[in-house]
Design a protein around this motif. Structure first.
Motif, short mmCIF file in Angstrom:
data_model
loop_
_atom_site.label_atom_id
_atom_site.label_comp_id
_atom_site.label_asym_id
_atom_site.label_seq_id
_atom_site.Cartn_x
_atom_site.Cartn_y
_atom_site.Cartn_z
N LEU A 124 0.84 -1.20 0.00
CA LEU A 124 0.00 0.00 0.00
C LEU A 124 0.87 1.25 0.00
N SER A 125 0.46 2.25 -0.77
CA SER A 125 1.08 3.57 -0.76
C SER A 125 -0.01 4.58 -0.41
N CYS A 126 0.22 5.37 0.62
CA CYS A 126 -0.86 6.18 1.19
C CYS A 126 -0.42 7.62 1.43
N SER A 127 -1.39 8.53 1.39
CA SER A 127 -1.18 9.93 1.77
C SER A 127 -2.33 10.34 2.69
N ASP A 128 -2.10 11.38 3.48
CA ASP A 128 -3.15 11.76 4.43
C ASP A 128 -4.32 12.42 3.70
N LEU A 129 -5.35 12.78 4.46
CA LEU A 129 -6.63 13.14 3.88
C LEU A 129 -6.64 14.50 3.18
N MET A 130 -5.53 15.23 3.20
CA MET A 130 -5.48 16.47 2.45
C MET A 130 -5.68 16.21 0.96
N CYS A 131 -5.41 14.97 0.53
CA CYS A 131 -5.66 14.59 -0.87
C CYS A 131 -7.12 14.78 -1.26
N THR A 132 -8.03 14.71 -0.29
CA THR A 132 -9.45 14.86 -0.61
C THR A 132 -9.85 16.32 -0.77
N LEU A 133 -8.94 17.25 -0.46
CA LEU A 133 -9.24 18.68 -0.58
C LEU A 133 -8.40 19.39 -1.63
N ASN A 134 -7.26 18.82 -2.00
CA ASN A 134 -6.32 19.56 -2.86
C ASN A 134 -6.41 19.22 -4.34
N GLY A 135 -7.38 18.39 -4.73
CA GLY A 135 -7.54 18.04 -6.13
C GLY A 135 -6.98 16.70 -6.51
N ASP A 136 -6.11 16.11 -5.67
CA ASP A 136 -5.57 14.78 -5.98
C ASP A 136 -6.66 13.72 -5.99
N ARG A 137 -7.57 13.82 -5.03
CA ARG A 137 -8.68 12.86 -4.93
C ARG A 137 -9.99 13.63 -4.72
N GLY A 138 -10.23 14.61 -5.59
CA GLY A 138 -11.40 15.46 -5.44
C GLY A 138 -11.05 16.72 -4.68
N GLY A 139 -12.08 17.48 -4.31
CA GLY A 139 -11.85 18.70 -3.53
C GLY A 139 -12.11 19.98 -4.28
N ASN A 140 -12.62 19.90 -5.52
CA ASN A 140 -12.94 21.12 -6.26
C ASN A 140 -14.24 21.74 -5.77
N ILE A 141 -14.24 23.05 -5.61
CA ILE A 141 -15.44 23.77 -5.19
C ILE A 141 -16.43 23.78 -6.35
N SER A 142 -17.68 23.44 -6.06
CA SER A 142 -18.69 23.43 -7.10
C SER A 142 -19.18 24.84 -7.39
N GLY A 143 -19.71 25.06 -8.59
CA GLY A 143 -20.20 26.38 -8.98
C GLY A 143 -19.13 27.18 -9.71
N LEU A 144 -19.57 28.21 -10.43
CA LEU A 144 -18.65 29.00 -11.23
C LEU A 144 -17.83 29.96 -10.38
N THR A 145 -18.48 30.64 -9.44
CA THR A 145 -17.79 31.64 -8.62
C THR A 145 -18.27 31.54 -7.18
N THR A 146 -17.33 31.55 -6.26
CA THR A 146 -17.64 31.58 -4.84
C THR A 146 -17.08 32.86 -4.24
N VAL A 147 -17.91 33.61 -3.55
CA VAL A 147 -17.49 34.89 -2.97
C VAL A 147 -17.63 34.81 -1.45
N ILE A 148 -16.57 35.18 -0.74
CA ILE A 148 -16.60 35.30 0.71
C ILE A 148 -16.54 36.79 1.03
N SER A 149 -17.52 37.28 1.72
CA SER A 149 -17.69 38.72 1.89
C SER A 149 -16.77 39.31 2.95
#
Length: 470
Positions: A124-149
Motif C-alpha cells: 500500500l502507498s498512502c497519503s493523508d486526507l489532504m488529498c481529498t481537498l487539494n484536487g488529488d482525490r477530489g476537492g474542487n469547489i462546485s459552482g462557477l464563482t464563490t465569494v466570501i464577503s
C-alpha cells in the motif's frame, strides 16, 4: 503539543536491542467506522512527516498476510472509497505483549496485492486526507464563482468551507479575525486553495490533517511553556550521526513588506484637533457612514492614546488596529495621509495605513546568530503581498518572514534509531556533538523506516522569542 503521552514502556521499547515488528491495517468507511482489519508480519515500510508540507503524512508498507480476503476492486474491501489506519506493532520483551503505534489516517494512492502459494503480500502507498481537498482525490469547489464577503468571521468561513467539502471531523481554533476584503474563487479552485488563502491572511497559523484524520487549523505551536517530551538522556544514545546545516543563502535580518495600494472612497484635509485625541473631520454631503467605506484623512498632529474620528458630527468612533486593540500613542504622524475603514458592526474605524500598506521588522535578538546586533550589519529583503491591506498585517508578516529567514536556518539533522511515535512540532532536548551544549529543539520533519529501524529528523533551535513572532 502532541496528544500522544510517552510512557516508560514506550521508552523501554525504543531502547530494546531486538525489535520484532508486526503490522495491523484497519479499513474505515467515510464515516470513519471500522469495517474490517487485517494483521500480519511487516515486511518493509517507509514514512514521512513534514510540518511544512500541505500533505503532512505519507506511508508505504508491504505486509505479509495469511489469506486472500483483502482483494482490490469496486466490490472488494480495498477501494477508492476507503480510509485506512495502519499500525506498527513492536513486541515489548519485558511483558511479551505487542504494543501498537498508529502511523496515521490515509487514503490509498497505489495498491498491489499478490497472493499465491509462495507470495502472500499486500503493498500500500498512502497519503493523508489532504488529498481529498487539494484536487488529488477530489476537492474542487462546485459552482462557477464563490465569494466570501468582507467582514465575515474567519472561523465561521472556515467551518462553512469544511462543511461544503464534506469534512465532518475538524478542530478549528477560535480565530478572532474577520475577512479584510472580498475573496472570490473561480471555477477549478480547490477547497485546499480557498482554505489556505483564508488562513494565510494572518501569519502564524497552520492547517493539516492529524494522525487520527481530524482536520486542524491552529496557531503554530510555540511549546514555550512545555517541557521537552523526550530529553537528551533518551535522544542522544539513539543518534548515529548529526549534520549541522549552516546555509548562508536567504538569510535576512530585516524585512520590508509592501501590501496593497489602498483605494479610498473619500478624502479630506479638512481636519482639526484640540487635544491630539479627537480628530474632527468635515466631508461634504456625507450624512451617514458607509459600512466598510474607506476614508482618506490628512492627520494634523501625532495622536495620543485613545484617538477617535468624528466625521460631520456623526459621533466619535475609536480607531483600532488589526490586533483588535486601540492604536498606540504616536501611531499617526503629523501631516501624513492615512486611510481608515469604517466598520458598522463594531462602530469603529480600522486603521489600514497610508496609501500603500507597509510594515518592517528588524531582528536585534541577542540569542539569534544572524541578528543585526550579532552580525553588525543589515541584510534586507523586500517583499510584496498584495493581499495585505493594512500596515498592521504587513508588520505581522514582516516579523514572521524575518523569523523564517533567521531562526529556521538554525537547524540540525539527525540520523537515529527509529521512534515510531515521534511527531513534528514536538519539543525535545539534545546535546549536539559539535558543540556539546544542551539545547531545546522543535522537530520539523521526520522520514525513515520502522523495518530499517532508522529515521532522519530535522530540528530547529527553540527560541523563547518564537511566541512573540507567531
Amino acid at each position: 503539543m502532541a496528544n500522544f503521552i510517552v510512557q516508560q514502556r514506550d521508552i523501554d521499547i525504543i531502547r530494546q536491542s531486538e525489535r520484532v515488528l508486526y503490522s495491523k491495517v484497519e479499513l474505515l468507511n467515510h464515516s470513519f467506522k471500522i469495517i474490517d482489519s487485517i494483521e500480519g508480519n511487516l515486511i518493509k515500510d517507509s514514512f514521512s512527516i513534514d510540518a511544512e508540507s500541505n500533505i503532512r503524512r505519507t506511508y508505504n508498507l508491504e505486509l505479509h498476510v495469511s489469506d486472500s480476503s483483502f482483494l482490490i476492486g469496486a466490490d472488494k474491501k480495498i477501494w477508492i472509497d476507503r480510509y485506512i489506519k495502519p499500525y506498527v506493532g513492536i513486541r515489548y520483551l519485558r511483558t511479551n505483549e505487542i504494543v501498537w503505534y498508529l502511523m496515521g489516517t490515509f487514503v490509498f494512492n497505489d495498491t498491489n496485492y499478490s497472493y499465491d502459494k509462495t507470495n502472500k503480500s499486500l503493498s500500500l502507498s498512502c497519503s493523508d486526507l489532504m488529498c481529498t481537498l487539494n484536487g488529488d482525490r477530489g476537492g474542487n469547489i462546485s459552482g462557477l464563482t464563490t465569494v466570501i464577503s468582507e467582514g465575515s468571521n474567519i472561523r465561521n468561513v472556515i467551518i462553512g468551507l469544511l462543511n461544503d467539502a464534506g469534512i465532518a471531523r475538524y478542530r478549528v481554533e477560535a480565530i478572532n479575525k474577520t475577512i479584510p476584503y472580498d475573496l472570490e474563487f473561480s471555477v477549478g479552485t480547490t477547497y485546499y486553495q480557498a482554505l489556505k488563502e483564508v488562513v494565510d491572511l494572518y501569519a502564524g497559523f497552520e492547517m493539516f490533517f492529524d494522525i487520527d484524520g481530524v482536520f486542524v487549523i491552529q496557531s503554530i505551536p510555540t511549546t514555550k511553556d512545555e517541557v521537552p517530551i523526550l530529553d537528551e538522556s533518551i535522544i542522544n544514545p539513539l543518534v548515529t550521526s548529526e549534520n549541522i546545516n549552516n546555509t548562508f543563502n536567504n538569510i535576512y535580518n530585516k524585512t520590508e513588506i509592501w501590501g496593497s495600494v489602498i483605494n479610498t472612497d473619500y478624502y479630506t484635509q479638512n481636519v482639526t484637533t484640540s487635544n491630539n485625541i479627537d480628530y474632527i473631520i468635515t466631508l461634504d454631503e456625507i450624512t451617514e457612514l458607509d459600512n466598510f467605506g474607506k476614508y482618506g484623512i490628512k492627520i494634523p498632529s501625532d495622536n495620543l492614546f485613545g484617538a477617535t474620528i468624528n466625521i460631520n458630527n456623526l459621533g466619535k468612533k475609536v480607531i483600532m488596529d488589526d490586533d483588535g486593540l486601540q492604536i498606540r500613542e504616536g501611531r499617526l504622524l503629523a501631516n501624513k495621509d492615512y486611510v481608515f475603514k469604517y466598520r458598522k458592526a463594531t462602530n469603529d474605524f480600522l486603521l489600514l495605513g497610508q496609501y500603500q500598506a507597509y510594515g518592517e521588522y528588524v531582528c536585534k535578538d541577542e540569542d539569534c546568530q544572524f541578528s543585526i546586533n550579532n552580525l553588525g550589519y543589515e541584510i534586507k529583503q523586500v517583499m510584496q503581498f498584495d493581499e495585505l491591506l493594512s500596515d498592521s498585517l504587513c508588520q505581522q508578516r514582516a516579523k514572521y518572514e524575518t523569523w523564517l529567514s533567521t531562526r529556521m536556518q538554525d537547524k540540525i539533522s539527525l540520523n537515529m534509531v527509529s521512534i515510531p511515535y515521534l511527531d513534528v512540532n514536538w519539543k525535545i532536548s539534545y546535546i549536539p556533538r559539535a558543540t556539546n551544549i544542551k539545547g531545546d529543539y522543535i522537530i520539523k520533519s521526520i522520514n525513515g523506516s520502522n523495518t530499517d529501524s532508522q529515521i532522519n529528523v530535522s530540528l530547529i533551535k527553540f527560541s523563547e522569542l518564537f511566541p512573540d513572532i507567531v
